[in-house]
Design an enzyme around this catalytic site. Structure first.
Site, short mmCIF file in Angstrom:
data_model
loop_
_atom_site.label_atom_id
_atom_site.label_comp_id
_atom_site.label_asym_id
_atom_site.label_seq_id
_atom_site.Cartn_x
_atom_site.Cartn_y
_atom_site.Cartn_z
N ALA A 1 -1.52 -2.57 -6.97
CA ALA A 1 -1.41 -2.30 -5.53
C ALA A 1 -2.65 -2.66 -4.72
O ALA A 1 -2.70 -2.38 -3.53
CB ALA A 1 -1.01 -0.85 -5.25
N ALA A 2 -3.63 -3.34 -5.35
CA ALA A 2 -4.78 -3.79 -4.55
C ALA A 2 -4.29 -4.77 -3.47
O ALA A 2 -4.71 -4.70 -2.31
CB ALA A 2 -5.82 -4.46 -5.45
N GLY A 3 -3.37 -5.65 -3.86
CA GLY A 3 -2.81 -6.60 -2.89
C GLY A 3 -2.01 -5.88 -1.81
O GLY A 3 -2.01 -6.29 -0.65
N ASP A 4 -1.34 -4.81 -2.19
CA ASP A 4 -0.56 -4.05 -1.20
C ASP A 4 -1.48 -3.34 -0.21
O ASP A 4 -1.20 -3.29 1.00
CB ASP A 4 0.35 -3.05 -1.91
CG ASP A 4 1.34 -3.74 -2.84
OD1 ASP A 4 1.73 -4.89 -2.54
OD2 ASP A 4 1.71 -3.15 -3.87
O1 RIB Z 1 2.20 -4.38 -6.23
C1 RIB Z 1 2.32 -3.32 -7.10
C2 RIB Z 1 3.74 -2.92 -7.26
O2 RIB Z 1 4.44 -3.96 -7.91
C3 RIB Z 1 3.97 -1.70 -8.11
O3 RIB Z 1 3.92 -0.51 -7.37
C4 RIB Z 1 5.32 -1.98 -8.75
O4 RIB Z 1 6.32 -1.13 -8.31
C5 RIB Z 1 5.62 -3.43 -8.45
O5 RIB Z 1 6.56 -3.56 -7.48
#
Ligand code: RIB
Length: 305
Positions: free
Chosen positions: A248-251
């Site tokens: 989730a660093a990209g998120d």
């Molecule tokens: O970007 C991370 C996410 O990728 C995780 O939370 C997982 O659910 C996948 O979708």
């Protein structure tokens, strides 16, 4: 300042282990936990934690994972009116193996995410009316992403597409994107070749500028990000942190970028803000548990690191 996010919602099943097993091998892990995830939901939570008004358009199953995720999103202050509960498909699930050092391997089973439809986006039309930014990824059907981008263009929102996970994009889709945010692997996939060093990354990103996006921001992990725009290029370094899980660093980066641009920040400053969010997200295990708040980002930005 309102942000519309269209994308996936998963339950992440996370194991931490010294090293991931090879084919046919069993290893003993150290820790197991579950946490809300999915690239769409993660980016929505990232933006909400930074003070944005966020609407999430998504689909969950009518199961425990779906109920738990909905509760989490409400608790984060996200508008969940346009999250459909699917009576046939289960909630999306991601199996995540995190190795010592923070690298991860993820297998996603989309479930209800695979049934998020252009009609679901159309039903959320009102949400676009007074929003500043649309943020989308590729963990839901492409025609749904395309419909969201089209509607956002019609309503004059700035559009950000995080092309993750990597997929080939239909001609025309990139025409609807203002800001494209691939990592190096996704950039290579979209442009159809290896990118190599920073010069090669910049050249590949420049190719995409001709296809629609005004800015291509290539995320480079712990090295930061490269901003390629019609006016030129800029390298934005990241921040040194002790990474325990890069999930989730990209998120975190994309959610923070959406907030910064919705607030009218200049592109380079917005990317620096987003890099700080991405770096902080690697210091905590799990996707949504790791997404930082504004004071943490401001602290890192002013730390002089
Ligand atoms: O970007 C991370 C996410 O990728 C995780 O939370 C997982 O659910 C996948 O979708």
């Amino acid at each position: 300042m309102k942000i519309v996010v269209v994308g996936s919602s998963n339950m992440d099943l996370i194991v931490q282990t010294e090293r991931a097993p090879r084919a046919g091998e069993t290893v003993v892990g150290e820790h197991f936990t579950t946490a809300s995830g999915g690239k769409g939901a993660n980016q929505a939570v990232a933006a909400a934690r930074l003070g944005a008004e966020v609407v999430l358009i998504a689909r969950v199953g009518g199961d425990d994972f779906g109920r738990r995720n909905l509760e989490t999103y409400r608790h984060e202050g996200i508008d969940t009116s346009y999250i459909a509960v699917d009576r046939e498909a289960p909630s999306g699930v991601a199996l995540i193996v995190v190795e010592k050092g923070g690298e991860n391997r993820i297998v996603v089973v989309p479930g209800a995410n695979g049934r998020l439809s252009p009609g679901d986006v159309g039903r959320a039309r009102d949400a676009f009316a007074d929003a500043a930014v649309l943020l989308a990824q590729l963990e839901v059907p492409l025609e749904t992403v395309e419909e969201a981008l089209r509607l956002a263009r019609e309503k004059r929102l700035k559009t950000i597409l995080n092309p993750a996970p990597a997929r080939l994009l239909p001609a025309g889709l990139l025409q609807l994107v203002d800001v494209l945010t691939p990592n190096e692997t996704e950039l290579a996939h979209i442009t159809g070749g290896e990118t190599g060093d920073l010069k090669g990354v910049a050249a590949a990103a420049r190719k995409l500028l001709g296809l629609g996006p005004k800015h291509v921001i290539v995320t480079l992990g712990e090295k930061g990000a490269l901003v390629v725009s019609k006016r030129g290029e800029a390298y934005v370094p990241s921040f040194p942190v002790d990474a325990v899980d890069t999930t989730a660093a990209g998120d975190a980066f994309n959610g923070a970028l959406a907030v910064a641009l919705a607030r009218g920040m200049e592109m380079e400053a917005a990317v620096r803000f987003a890099c700080a969010a991405g770096a902080l997200a690697t210091t905590v295990l799990g996707a949504q548990p790791s997404l930082p708040r504004l004071d943490q980002i401001e602290g890192l930005l002013s730390s002089g690191k």
